[in-house]
Design an enzyme around this catalytic site. Structure first.
Site, PDB file in Angstrom:
ATOM      1  N   LYS A  91       0.861  -1.189   0.000  1.00 15.96           N
ATOM      2  CA  LYS A  91       0.000   0.000   0.000  1.00 15.96           C
ATOM      3  C   LYS A  91       0.894   1.234   0.000  1.00 15.96           C
ATOM      4  O   LYS A  91       1.939   1.246   0.645  1.00 15.96           O
ATOM      5  CB  LYS A  91      -0.848  -0.034   1.280  1.00 15.96           C
ATOM      6  CG  LYS A  91      -2.152   0.693   1.201  1.00 15.96           C
ATOM      7  CD  LYS A  91      -3.087   0.253   2.335  1.00 15.96           C
ATOM      8  CE  LYS A  91      -2.493   0.396   3.700  1.00 15.96           C
ATOM      9  NZ  LYS A  91      -3.288   1.029   4.718  1.00 15.96           N
ATOM     10  N   HIS A 107      -5.133   0.320  15.410  1.00 15.73           N
ATOM     11  CA  HIS A 107      -5.449  -1.004  14.866  1.00 15.73           C
ATOM     12  C   HIS A 107      -4.256  -1.930  15.063  1.00 15.73           C
ATOM     13  O   HIS A 107      -3.161  -1.485  15.408  1.00 15.73           O
ATOM     14  CB  HIS A 107      -5.765  -0.901  13.366  1.00 15.73           C
ATOM     15  CG  HIS A 107      -4.587  -0.517  12.527  1.00 15.73           C
ATOM     16  ND1 HIS A 107      -4.102   0.775  12.469  1.00 15.73           N
ATOM     17  CD2 HIS A 107      -3.761  -1.248  11.738  1.00 15.73           C
ATOM     18  CE1 HIS A 107      -3.043   0.811  11.687  1.00 15.73           C
ATOM     19  NE2 HIS A 107      -2.809  -0.404  11.228  1.00 15.73           N
ATOM     20  N   ASP A 141      -2.278  -4.984  12.820  1.00 20.08           N
ATOM     21  CA  ASP A 141      -2.256  -5.550  11.467  1.00 20.08           C
ATOM     22  C   ASP A 141      -2.729  -6.999  11.545  1.00 20.08           C
ATOM     23  O   ASP A 141      -2.297  -7.757  12.409  1.00 20.08           O
ATOM     24  CB  ASP A 141      -0.853  -5.450  10.867  1.00 20.08           C
ATOM     25  CG  ASP A 141      -0.467  -3.992  10.601  1.00 20.08           C
ATOM     26  OD1 ASP A 141      -1.362  -3.130  10.644  1.00 20.08           O
ATOM     27  OD2 ASP A 141       0.716  -3.732  10.372  1.00 20.08           O
ATOM     28  N   HIS A 180      -1.197   0.015  16.913  1.00 23.27           N
ATOM     29  CA  HIS A 180      -0.511   1.221  16.447  1.00 23.27           C
ATOM     30  C   HIS A 180      -1.474   2.156  15.729  1.00 23.27           C
ATOM     31  O   HIS A 180      -2.590   1.777  15.392  1.00 23.27           O
ATOM     32  CB  HIS A 180       0.686   0.858  15.560  1.00 23.27           C
ATOM     33  CG  HIS A 180       0.347  -0.017  14.379  1.00 23.27           C
ATOM     34  ND1 HIS A 180       0.119  -1.367  14.490  1.00 23.27           N
ATOM     35  CD2 HIS A 180       0.200   0.270  13.067  1.00 23.27           C
ATOM     36  CE1 HIS A 180      -0.145  -1.875  13.304  1.00 23.27           C
ATOM     37  NE2 HIS A 180      -0.114  -0.900  12.418  1.00 23.27           N
TER      38      HIS A 180
HETATM   39  O1  AKG Z   1       1.893   4.916   7.939  1.00 24.39           O
HETATM   40  C1  AKG Z   1       2.374   4.187   8.805  1.00 24.39           C
HETATM   41  O2  AKG Z   1       3.461   4.430   9.357  1.00 24.39           O
HETATM   42  C2  AKG Z   1       1.646   2.956   9.273  1.00 24.39           C
HETATM   43  C3  AKG Z   1       0.590   2.450   8.332  1.00 24.39           C
HETATM   44  C4  AKG Z   1      -0.155   1.291   8.909  1.00 24.39           C
HETATM   45  O3  AKG Z   1      -0.097   0.995  10.066  1.00 24.39           O
HETATM   46  C5  AKG Z   1      -1.018   0.478   8.036  1.00 24.39           C
HETATM   47  O4  AKG Z   1      -1.229   0.864   6.869  1.00 24.39           O
HETATM   48  O5  AKG Z   1      -1.508  -0.578   8.517  1.00 24.39           O
HETATM   49 FE   FE2 Z   2      -0.900  -0.970  10.457  1.00 28.09          FE
END
Ligand code: AKG
Ligand code: FE2
Length: 321
Positions: A169, A188, A190, A247
């Protein structure tokens, strides 16, 4: 002067994050280009100027460093990349006209935009492919080490790497003049196996929740390093010996930020459950088995962000005593 309302804060993250592209990665072939072309990037040209993307280099090898150099643009082009996705964002961070006044957005002609889009696509595609290949190798290696740490054969997890639902992403967090009213990304965990996160080398924003006191701690960017997140699947496989960390991402009032997470995920048909070798009478399974594909699509398809309802969580499969 707006007052800070932490209760409302979590709900506002959808206004700030712009997902520039989600790239589904095939196990045997990286179809990045085709998927980039069908991504929202090409439908929303104002997002496309990503030539300035800070693509952290180093650990991925020289190819990635080359891509880094390619993706760095002038500060003028960097400013041009800022566009607003919706009214919500405009409410907090100003509309297109205001951003033009602030010099964060510049009008570009259709022809110029087309050319920029084409240039960006080929550079981004190359960079994404290289990053994805390196991240894939890294995840395979890390899973061998995790297997060893659990007292299992190194190849214990390799059967889960077929028909992956892995994806990459590209996140863009534009600057927000009222950062304490917005979140880049709400809290959230992951949900997959591992995440390899290339976060912006210069602009921080990622925070992790400290378990002992619930404090949010900033993960300071370390140049030439990736952030590795243990996903919820490892938590279940290891029957809680590994824990996935919560996070979120905060936004910055002056600087935009980019991040590129690589989500290492198993096949849709995978049944996720604690590994049999790790459970016995003293250590009974803490989770019921769940189907990854069903879990993932339900979680993704839910509009929990808008409705303020709880999204499907791995915790729903925890065995209660
Ligand atoms: O942008 C970030 O540092 C983290 C992104 C993130 O946690 C995610 O896309 O699941
Ligand atoms: Fe994340």
């Amino acid at each position: 002067m707006a007052t800070f309302n932490p209760g409302k804060m979590e709900l506002r993250y959808m206004y700030t994050l712009m997902i520039l592209a989600t790239i589904q990665i095939q196990w045997d072939r990286f179809e990045v280009e085709r998927l980039l072309e069908s991504s929202p990037v090409t439908e929303k040209p104002k997002w496309v100027k990503l030539a300035s993307m800070a693509f952290p280099g180093g650990t991925g090898g020289s190819g990635e460093r080359r891509a880094t150099a390619e993706l760095h643009g002038s500060s003028a082009s960097r400013r041009r990349s800022v566009g607003g996705p919706d009214g919500g964002w405009q409410r907090f961070c100003g509309g297109a006209a205001e951003r033009e006044k602030r010099g964060e957005r510049k009008r570009v002609s259709g022809r110029e935009r087309e050319k920029e889009r084409g240039d960006w696509l080929s550079r981004a595609t190359e960079a994404c492919e290289e990053f994805a290949q390196e991240a894939q190798k890294l995840c395979t290696k890390l899973m061998e080490l995790i297997a060893l740490s659990l007292g299992l054969p190194t190849q214990r997890f390799s059967g889960f790497f077929k028909d992956q639902t892995t994806s990459l992403k590209l996140n863009h967090y534009p600057p927000c003049p009222i950062p304490n009213l917005a979140l880049g990304l709400g809290r959230h965990k992951d949900s997959g196996i591992l995440t390899v996160l290339a976060q912006d080398d210069h602009v921080g924003g990622l925070q992790v929740k400290r378990k002992t006191d619930g404090e949010w701690i900033l993960v300071k960017p370390t140049p030439d390093a990736y952030v590795i997140n243990v996903g919820q699947i490892i938590q279940v496989w290891s029957n809680d010996r590994y824990e996935s960390v919560e996070h979120r991402v905060i936004v910055n009032s002056e600087k935009e930020r980019f991040s590129i997470p690589f989500f290492f995920r198993p096949a849709y048909y995978t049944m996720v459950k604690p590994l049999e070798e790790l459970i016995d009478e003293q250590n009974p399974a803490k989770y019921r088995a769940y189907n990854w594909g069903k879990f993932y699509t339900t979680r993704k398809g839910s509009n929990f962000r808008k409705l303020d309802v709880e999204n499907i969580q791995m915790e729903h499969f925890r065995v209660t005593k």
